[in-house]
Design a protein around this motif. Structure first.
Motif, short mmCIF file in Angstrom:
data_model
loop_
_atom_site.label_atom_id
_atom_site.label_comp_id
_atom_site.label_asym_id
_atom_site.label_seq_id
_atom_site.Cartn_x
_atom_site.Cartn_y
_atom_site.Cartn_z
N LEU A 185 0.81 -1.22 0.00
CA LEU A 185 0.00 0.00 0.00
C LEU A 185 0.85 1.27 0.00
O LEU A 185 0.31 2.38 -0.06
CB LEU A 185 -0.92 0.01 1.23
CG LEU A 185 -1.99 -1.08 1.30
CD1 LEU A 185 -2.74 -1.00 2.62
CD2 LEU A 185 -2.94 -0.98 0.12
N LYS A 186 2.17 1.10 0.08
CA LYS A 186 3.10 2.23 0.11
C LYS A 186 2.80 3.17 1.28
O LYS A 186 2.78 4.40 1.13
CB LYS A 186 3.07 3.00 -1.22
CG LYS A 186 3.49 2.14 -2.41
CD LYS A 186 3.46 2.92 -3.71
CE LYS A 186 3.85 2.02 -4.89
NZ LYS A 186 3.80 2.75 -6.19
N ILE A 187 2.57 2.56 2.44
CA ILE A 187 2.29 3.30 3.66
C ILE A 187 3.55 4.06 4.09
O ILE A 187 4.66 3.51 4.08
CB ILE A 187 1.84 2.35 4.78
CG1 ILE A 187 0.50 1.69 4.42
CG2 ILE A 187 1.73 3.08 6.12
CD1 ILE A 187 -0.67 2.63 4.33
N ASP A 188 3.39 5.33 4.47
CA ASP A 188 4.53 6.15 4.87
C ASP A 188 5.07 5.76 6.25
O ASP A 188 6.29 5.76 6.46
CB ASP A 188 4.14 7.63 4.88
CG ASP A 188 3.78 8.13 3.49
OD1 ASP A 188 4.69 8.22 2.65
OD2 ASP A 188 2.59 8.41 3.25
N TYR A 189 4.16 5.46 7.17
CA TYR A 189 4.58 5.15 8.54
C TYR A 189 3.90 3.87 9.01
O TYR A 189 2.67 3.78 9.04
CB TYR A 189 4.19 6.28 9.49
CG TYR A 189 4.75 7.63 9.13
CD1 TYR A 189 6.09 7.94 9.37
CD2 TYR A 189 3.94 8.60 8.54
CE1 TYR A 189 6.61 9.19 9.04
CE2 TYR A 189 4.46 9.85 8.20
CZ TYR A 189 5.78 10.14 8.45
OH TYR A 189 6.29 11.36 8.11
N LEU A 190 4.71 2.88 9.36
CA LEU A 190 4.17 1.63 9.94
C LEU A 190 4.74 1.49 11.35
O LEU A 190 5.96 1.38 11.54
CB LEU A 190 4.56 0.42 9.10
CG LEU A 190 4.20 -0.94 9.71
CD1 LEU A 190 2.69 -1.07 9.92
CD2 LEU A 190 4.73 -2.08 8.84
N LYS A 191 3.86 1.51 12.33
CA LYS A 191 4.26 1.39 13.73
C LYS A 191 3.56 0.16 14.32
O LYS A 191 2.34 0.17 14.51
CB LYS A 191 3.87 2.64 14.52
CG LYS A 191 4.42 3.95 13.91
CD LYS A 191 5.92 4.04 13.99
CE LYS A 191 6.44 5.37 13.44
NZ LYS A 191 7.91 5.47 13.51
N MET A 192 4.34 -0.90 14.57
CA MET A 192 3.76 -2.14 15.08
C MET A 192 4.19 -2.37 16.54
O MET A 192 5.20 -1.83 17.00
CB MET A 192 4.20 -3.32 14.22
CG MET A 192 3.65 -3.28 12.80
SD MET A 192 3.88 -4.84 11.89
CE MET A 192 5.66 -4.86 11.67
N GLY A 193 3.41 -3.18 17.24
CA GLY A 193 3.71 -3.50 18.63
C GLY A 193 3.57 -2.30 19.55
O GLY A 193 4.23 -2.22 20.59
N ILE A 194 2.68 -1.39 19.21
CA ILE A 194 2.54 -0.14 19.95
C ILE A 194 1.48 -0.26 21.05
O ILE A 194 0.35 -0.68 20.81
CB ILE A 194 2.15 1.02 19.00
CG1 ILE A 194 3.18 1.16 17.88
CG2 ILE A 194 2.00 2.32 19.78
CD1 ILE A 194 4.59 1.39 18.35
N VAL A 195 1.86 0.14 22.25
CA VAL A 195 0.92 0.19 23.38
C VAL A 195 0.40 1.61 23.55
O VAL A 195 -0.81 1.83 23.68
CB VAL A 195 1.61 -0.28 24.68
CG1 VAL A 195 0.66 -0.13 25.86
CG2 VAL A 195 2.07 -1.73 24.55
N ASP A 196 1.28 2.59 23.53
CA ASP A 196 0.90 4.00 23.70
C ASP A 196 0.80 4.67 22.33
O ASP A 196 1.76 5.27 21.83
CB ASP A 196 1.95 4.70 24.57
CG ASP A 196 1.57 6.14 24.90
OD1 ASP A 196 0.50 6.59 24.44
OD2 ASP A 196 2.35 6.81 25.60
#
Length: 387
Positions: A298-309
């Protein structure tokens, strides 16, 4: 030509002059007139009444599209149907489509009406009505004194999140073609479509206690608007993954591999955002190679995984992009999305989100996660000129 008809009369039995009784600082009819005036598809608004006091109140609003017309005493009687008023109007005025708006539904917005007319224009639809989705189990009395379920099997009671629910008329508005109105003498006929409104719009003002309930809901809605008054054009679009981009299901193949179901329409929506120079991102508590691969495609600019906060991540991204949270839109579905939905300019949620999320969202998609809800939220931003 599209016209709106708002029939009101002074002879209400349950609440005398309820249509001009004050609610949230304005006469009741003001709110539906405001929604109709802001609808981009309505060319003229007609308030039909037999009462001079109501006429004077409406004319003091000075809505440019609105005009007060006189309805006959026959159509204003206790026994007259709303269709009688509509047919009486149709005999005297030229128009192509008519939207019947009930003054007793002050939670109606221009966006709801816009969606109704767009459904008629873009689909093979002859009439449109407003509904709410309720996940209620419906029962019916039968002759021997027992009751029978109408929409589920008592031996296989579905979980709420798996239950499709039912669509219920909320009485806010009905759109139909003039020739269909005259032919069938009904406010809706032919091929009928529906616009889903938020579940709290189920309430109409029929009894005195309804004023208290709806005024509370209006104040909650207005408090959200205060937060949103400084919204600028959206520069960053963020979404949760599971339950938003997917249906939230856990699929395991025969060889033990996890599978996720994504929706192609969501992907197209994210592409449209890129073409409009809007950055995109996924913030999820999950850590999965599947999500990583989907984000790449999808050409995502920001991928943040494993995020709690998640809130801290959004703050960091705003700082990096040199934008404010008011320039961010976010789509979520569960309690870990609450803080972000509450802080950003446009907080959205899918239709099968937790109720606590729906209660604070600026926009609730009529679609469930994994069924085009993210694309719908993107379209909502375009419809409201936020991109």
């Amino acid at each position: 030509m599209n016209v709106a008809l708002i029939p009101v009369r002074g002879g209400s039995k349950s609440i005398p002059y309820k249509n001009i009784k004050y609610i949230n600082g304005k006469p009741l009819i003001f709110w539906t007139l405001k929604a109709a005036s802001e609808c981009k598809y309505i060319d003229a608004i007609y308030v039909a009444t037999e009462d001079s006091k109501i006429k004077k109140t409406v004319e003091e609003f000075h809505f440019k599209k609105a005009k007060v017309i006189t309805r006959s005493h026959e159509s204003a009687s206790d026994t007259a149907s709303t269709e009688i008023v509509m047919l009486e109007f149709a005999e005297q005025y030229d128009f192509d489509n008519i939207v019947l708006i009930q003054a007793t539904s002050p939670l109606l917005t221009a966006l709801d009406l816009n969606q109704g007319f767009e459904k008629m224009c873009n689909q093979n639809i002859d009439s449109v009505l407003s509904v709410v989705e309720q996940k209620r189990f419906i029962w019916k009395n039968i002759k021997d004194g027992s009751v029978k379920p109408q929409n589920y099997d008592v031996y296989y009671r579905p979980r709420r999140q798996d239950f499709e629910g039912v669509l219920v008329e909320n009485g806010a508005f009905y759109i139909t073609k003039k020739d269909f109105l005259i032919k069938y003498k009904s406010r809706i006929s032919g091929n009928i479509g529906a616009v889903r409104m938020p579940e709290n719009t189920y309430f109409e003002i029929d009894e005195p206690e309804d004023f208290t309930i709806i005024e509370t809901l209006m104040k909650i809605r207005d408090s959200k608007k205060v937060r949103s008054t400084n919204i600028q054009k959206i520069k960053l679009f963020l979404t949760d993954c599971d339950g938003c981009l997917t249906d939230g299901g856990m699929y395991i193949s025969d060889n033990g591999c996890e599978i996720k179901k994504f929706n192609a329409q969501d992907g197209k929506g994210l592409q449209l955002l890129r073409e409009s120079d809007v950055k995109t991102g996924i913030i999820t508590g999950e850590t999965s190679n599947l999500i990583n691969e989907r984000a790449k495609k999808l050409k995502i600019d920001y991928l943040k995984m494993g995020i709690v906060d998640k809130k801290s991540i959004v703050c960091d991204l705003c700082e990096e992009m040199k934008i404010t949270p008011n320039q961010v839109a976010y789509v979520g579905d569960d309690i870990n999305d609450l803080e972000v939905i509450n802080m950003v300019g446009v907080g959205c949620c899918v239709n099968n989100a937790m109720e606590c999320v729906k209660n604070i969202a600026d926009y609730i998609s009529p679609y469930s996660g994994g069924s085009g809800a993210v694309r719908d939220c993107i379209e909502h931003l375009y419809r409201n000129n936020l991109i």
